[in-house]
Design a protein around this motif. Structure first.
Motif, short mmCIF file in Angstrom:
data_model
loop_
_atom_site.label_atom_id
_atom_site.label_comp_id
_atom_site.label_asym_id
_atom_site.label_seq_id
_atom_site.Cartn_x
_atom_site.Cartn_y
_atom_site.Cartn_z
N UNK A 112 0.82 -1.21 0.00
CA UNK A 112 0.00 0.00 0.00
C UNK A 112 0.86 1.27 0.00
N UNK A 113 2.00 1.21 0.69
CA UNK A 113 2.87 2.38 0.79
C UNK A 113 4.33 1.96 0.62
N UNK A 114 5.08 2.87 -0.02
CA UNK A 114 6.51 2.66 -0.24
C UNK A 114 7.32 3.77 0.43
N UNK A 115 8.53 3.41 0.85
CA UNK A 115 9.50 4.41 1.24
C UNK A 115 10.20 4.94 -0.01
N UNK A 116 11.10 5.91 0.21
CA UNK A 116 11.76 6.54 -0.94
C UNK A 116 12.94 5.72 -1.45
N UNK A 117 13.41 4.77 -0.66
CA UNK A 117 14.51 3.91 -1.06
C UNK A 117 15.85 4.40 -0.55
N UNK A 118 16.75 3.44 -0.33
CA UNK A 118 18.10 3.75 0.09
C UNK A 118 19.07 2.88 -0.71
#
Length: 124
Positions: A112-118
């Motif tokens: 449903x939701x994603x972080x911005x990534x690392x």
């Protein structure tokens, strides 16, 4: 609104370790099933690891089994991905993912939701 913020990526030599963190905001963190995915250049996003709301159930992909461990601290609203024995093929952008209905996020279409990534880069 749910926000996921990752940290802990970086450059490491093959055989080394990193720990990624994902901190959630919005609802109480133990409302979410959480997971980690990764995407290398030119490749599709792939599942890495997932954990249930309580942390009592986990899953990891075959490619990282025995090397990566997912865990969570609901008091800190944080999910962790401990990555050991890193290989150059682990190089990718790692993204945190959440399912607000408690569905364990082993597939992209469960998210449903994603972080911005690392970014994680493993040198040989």
């Amino acid at each position: 609104q749910v926000q996921l913020v990752e940290s802990g990526g970086g450059l490491v030599q093959a055989g080394g370790s990193l720990r990624l963190s994902c901190t959630t905001s919005g609802r109480t963190s133990n409302s979410y099933a959480m997971g980690w995915f990764r995407q290398a250049p030119g490749k599709e996003r792939e599942f890495v690891a997932a954990i249930s709301r309580s942390g009592g159930s986990t899953a990891v992909s075959d490619s990282v089994k025995g090397r990566f461990t997912i865990s969570r601290d609901n008091a800190k609203n944080t999910v962790y991905l401990q990555m050991n024995s890193l290989k150059p093929e682990d190089t990718a952008v790692y993204s945190c993912a959440a399912n607000v209905r408690g569905v364990v996020v082993t597939r992209v279409n469960f998210v449903d939701y994603w972080g911005q990534g690392t970014q994680v880069t493993v040198s040989s």
